[in-house]
Write an enzyme that holds these catalytic residues in place. Structure first.
Site, PDB file in Angstrom:
ATOM      1  N   TRP A 140       0.853  -1.194   0.000  1.00  0.00           N
ATOM      2  CA  TRP A 140       0.000   0.000   0.000  1.00  0.00           C
ATOM      3  C   TRP A 140       0.886   1.240   0.000  1.00  0.00           C
ATOM      4  O   TRP A 140       2.089   1.140   0.290  1.00  0.00           O
ATOM      5  CB  TRP A 140      -0.918   0.011   1.239  1.00  0.00           C
ATOM      6  CG  TRP A 140      -2.180   0.804   1.005  1.00  0.00           C
ATOM      7  CD1 TRP A 140      -2.515   2.008   1.522  1.00  0.00           C
ATOM      8  CD2 TRP A 140      -3.275   0.427   0.155  1.00  0.00           C
ATOM      9  NE1 TRP A 140      -3.742   2.408   1.051  1.00  0.00           N
ATOM     10  CE2 TRP A 140      -4.220   1.452   0.204  1.00  0.00           C
ATOM     11  CE3 TRP A 140      -3.539  -0.684  -0.651  1.00  0.00           C
ATOM     12  CZ2 TRP A 140      -5.421   1.416  -0.520  1.00  0.00           C
ATOM     13  CZ3 TRP A 140      -4.720  -0.724  -1.375  1.00  0.00           C
ATOM     14  CH2 TRP A 140      -5.651   0.317  -1.298  1.00  0.00           C
ATOM     15  N   ASP A 196       0.439  11.070  -0.232  1.00  0.00           N
ATOM     16  CA  ASP A 196      -0.609  12.088  -0.144  1.00  0.00           C
ATOM     17  C   ASP A 196      -1.937  11.449   0.230  1.00  0.00           C
ATOM     18  O   ASP A 196      -2.045  10.222   0.323  1.00  0.00           O
ATOM     19  CB  ASP A 196      -0.721  12.827  -1.485  1.00  0.00           C
ATOM     20  CG  ASP A 196      -1.337  11.957  -2.574  1.00  0.00           C
ATOM     21  OD1 ASP A 196      -0.941  10.785  -2.708  1.00  0.00           O
ATOM     22  OD2 ASP A 196      -2.229  12.443  -3.293  1.00  0.00           O
ATOM     23  N   GLU A 200      -1.193   8.080  -3.564  1.00  0.00           N
ATOM     24  CA  GLU A 200      -0.520   7.826  -4.838  1.00  0.00           C
ATOM     25  C   GLU A 200       0.893   8.395  -4.922  1.00  0.00           C
ATOM     26  O   GLU A 200       1.746   7.812  -5.583  1.00  0.00           O
ATOM     27  CB  GLU A 200      -1.360   8.423  -5.977  1.00  0.00           C
ATOM     28  CG  GLU A 200      -2.701   7.740  -6.113  1.00  0.00           C
ATOM     29  CD  GLU A 200      -3.640   8.421  -7.089  1.00  0.00           C
ATOM     30  OE1 GLU A 200      -4.523   7.753  -7.634  1.00  0.00           O
ATOM     31  OE2 GLU A 200      -3.499   9.647  -7.288  1.00  0.00           O
ATOM     32  N   GLU A 424     -18.638   7.183  -3.974  1.00  0.00           N
ATOM     33  CA  GLU A 424     -17.409   7.983  -3.996  1.00  0.00           C
ATOM     34  C   GLU A 424     -17.408   8.958  -5.172  1.00  0.00           C
ATOM     35  O   GLU A 424     -17.075  10.131  -5.046  1.00  0.00           O
ATOM     36  CB  GLU A 424     -16.207   7.040  -4.090  1.00  0.00           C
ATOM     37  CG  GLU A 424     -14.853   7.724  -4.100  1.00  0.00           C
ATOM     38  CD  GLU A 424     -13.722   6.708  -4.252  1.00  0.00           C
ATOM     39  OE1 GLU A 424     -13.569   6.140  -5.362  1.00  0.00           O
ATOM     40  OE2 GLU A 424     -12.999   6.470  -3.270  1.00  0.00           O
TER      41      GLU A 424
END
Ligand code: NOJ
Ligand code: NOJ
Length: 573
Positions: A140, A196, A200, A424
């Site tokens: 991740w 961030d 990403e 979303e």
């Protein structure tokens, strides 16, 4: 479609409604849906969050494409800031049990060893956990250093309310140890590389820096309030350093905040709008040092950000250049092919509502050369100056900006499915809901935007009167290690130095140039820390009894990476 259903339900007749009544009816219908949708995603008894421990916020019940059945520190903290604001402002007294559960859940999660580290070796930067409070161990974008800042901000807001209501024991014994862990982490690592908020880009990020500044500022005030004085000067020092660094994201020639120091994009990003609304402090007026919602920099930035979406989303086509449009994370986004997001579009509305509340409290609007393009959208003849609330210019501007802000809510209303669920994203071509359904953060963003429109003023955090230090701390921002090796034969008494275009290389000062070591003569060497992601020029110089000889032109040049280190092997010229 939905709008007409709502207005019909409220008894209006016909199909043409003013935008304001459209927005009023949307908010009336959507508010309870958003509140219920948010609570459904919190364990242990939320109707869509089976398996989540008490106080754990799931990002969304969606388990495939995308799988968001995890708990993110950022999402959870923003959601609970909304809940804590509602509770402490007296909007909903039923939320106390949820808040107690959240505090307990986060105190457990803080201690869970995870791929970012242990509690004492960086584990607080881990962005997401399993909903049973165990570590997520897949690959991740980690660490993400906004989480501890946002979590402490939520808890500090609650702590201040408890102190106002005579419960200092709980604050000192239970809340402070949790808050202090997060604040110590922020104070110690704010200038290190972070992914961030969109998970990403690994560099420094405006949103992260802005919320870190806020947390340290209000953390130091809380510590003072409860007599934990040993941390106060350290937090204040770092808050000043962070505030100094925060200024560096501003791009003066293009009039916007560059969201990240790395990533190679335009830097136009909802990151910056979210930073402004989540660090709003009405007591600070329109101060630009903290990018307050009505500051000239934040308004100029809002226009540049919004305009970047006008031509890239088909659903925005045909909309006048001074009217609201659907906005997304950033124009280069390719996640789900790059679409508008509910929470991003609502954040624009919220910044404008916050600005309107602040102008009302200040009693005037000041237009500067920086904010002129923003205000010209609402009055083509406007000039720089201060317009008191008694003037017709003030009335004209505030009415037009309210209409503009409502336009962003109207866009969300238009693309919200009739049952009121907020996913979303919504499709840039069809407007259909997309990606994770029932995104908890979308619901929170609706509640806070609606609140700001209705005049809700959240608690101040100490932004008033902060001063940007005249010189920033050395090495502010992410750094990399650099080794400079240069082959140079020298005569007795002669030494090799380096100087260059950044503070870490003494800003081209031959007097303060850095001495290299001759331990491996004729190779002269120096290890030095440099700012990351920066183009740097430098030269070696010789000094023989005070007499300086520079290398011949041109300058040497190197661009540092976002993280890690570089070795420069040069030969004296
Ligand atoms: C998942 C992240 O949550 C999202 O923010 C990101 O855009 C995608 N991965 C693609 O990298
Ligand atoms: C992806 C978003 O980019 C990120 O900001 C968020 O934390 C996660 N989804 C979970 O909602």
């Amino acid at each position: 479609m939905r709008v007409i259903q709502f207005t019909a339900a409220l008894g209006f007749v016909g199909t043409v409604f003013s935008q304001s009544s459209t927005v009023d009816s949307f908010i009336a219908a959507e508010s309870p849906i958003a509140k219920a949708g948010l609570l459904a995603n919190i364990g242990p008894s939320g109707s869509k969050s089976a398996g989540a421990k008490a106080g754990v916020v799931i990002a969304s019940p969606s388990t495939v494409n995308p799988n968001y059945l995890y708990t993110w520190i950022r999402d959870s903290s923003l959601v609970f800031k909304t809940i804590i604001d509602q509770y402490t402002l007296g909007t909903d007294s039923s939320l106390r049990g949820q808040i107690d559960n959240f505090i307990n859940a986060e105190s457990i999660i803080q201690q869970v060893s995870n791929p970012s580290g242990t509690i004492s070796t960086g584990g607080l930067g881990e962005p997401k956990f399993n909903i049973d409070e165990t570590a997520f161990t897949g690959s991740w974008g980690r660490p993400q250093r906004d989480g501890p800042a946002l979590r402490s901000t939520a808890m500090i807001t609650f702590a201040n309310w408890l102190l106002d209501n005579n419960n200092s024991t709980f604050v000192t014994n239970t809340l402070w140890p949790i808050i202090k862990l997060d604040l110590d982490y922020v104070a110690n690592s704010w200038n290190q590389t972070s992914f961030d908020l969109w998970e990403e880009i690994s560099s420094s990020s405006f949103f992260t820096t802005a919320v870190q500044h806020r947390s340290l500022r209000e953390g130091s005030a809380l510590a003072t309030r409860i007599g934990q004085t040993s941390v106060v000067s350290g937090y204040n020092t770092q808050a000043d350093n962070v505030l100094c660094f925060l200024q560096s994201y501003w791009n003066p020639s293009a009039g916007y905040v560059t969201a990240n120091t790395g990533g190679g994009r335009s830097g136009k990003d909802s990151n910056t709008i979210l930073a402004s609304i989540h660090t709003w402090d009405i007591a600070a007026g329109c101060d630009a040092a903290t990018f307050q919602p009505c500051s000239d920099k934040a308004l100029s930035n809002l226009k540049v950000y919004v305009d970047s979406f006008r031509s890239i989303y088909p659903i925005n086509s045909g909309i006048a250049s001074t009217s609201a449009v659907a906005t997304g994370r950033y124009p280069e986004d390719v996640y789900f092919n790059g679409n508008p997001w509910y929470l991003c579009t609502l954040a624009v509305a919220e910044q404008l509502y916050d600005a309107l509340l602040t102008w009302n409290s200040v009693g005037s609007i000041t237009v500067t050369s920086t904010s002129l393009p923003f205000f010209q959208q609402f009055s083509s003849s406007i000039t720089a100056g201060t317009y008191a609330s008694s003037t017709s210019t003030y009335s004209t501007l505030t009415a037009a900006i309210k209409t503009y802000a409502d336009g962003f809510v109207a866009i969300v209303a238009k693309y919200t499915p009739s049952a009121g669920g907020l996913a979303e994203q919504f499709d840039k071509s069809s407007g259909a809901a997309l990606s994770a359904a029932d995104l908890t953060w979308s619901y929170a963003s609706a509640l806070t935007a609606f609140g700001a429109r209705a005049g809700v003023i959240t608690a101040s955090w100490g932004a008033k009167g902060v001063k940007v230090p005249t010189t920033c701390a050395p090495n502010a921002g992410p750094t990399v290690t650099a080794t400079f090796n240069v082959q140079a034969t020298t005569q007795l008494g002669e030494n090799i130095y380096i100087t260059g275009s950044v503070g870490a290389l003494q800003n081209w000062s031959p007097d303060n140039a850095l001495l290299l070591s001759s331990a491996n003569y004729p190779t002269w060497s120096l290890n030095v820390t440099l700012p990351a992601s920066t183009s740097i020029e430098y030269k070696y110089i010789r000094k023989l009894y005070g007499q300086v000889t520079w290398e011949s032109d041109p300058n040497n040049q190197v661009t540092t990476p976002a993280s890690g280190g570089i070795v420069q092997n040069d030969t004296w010229r």
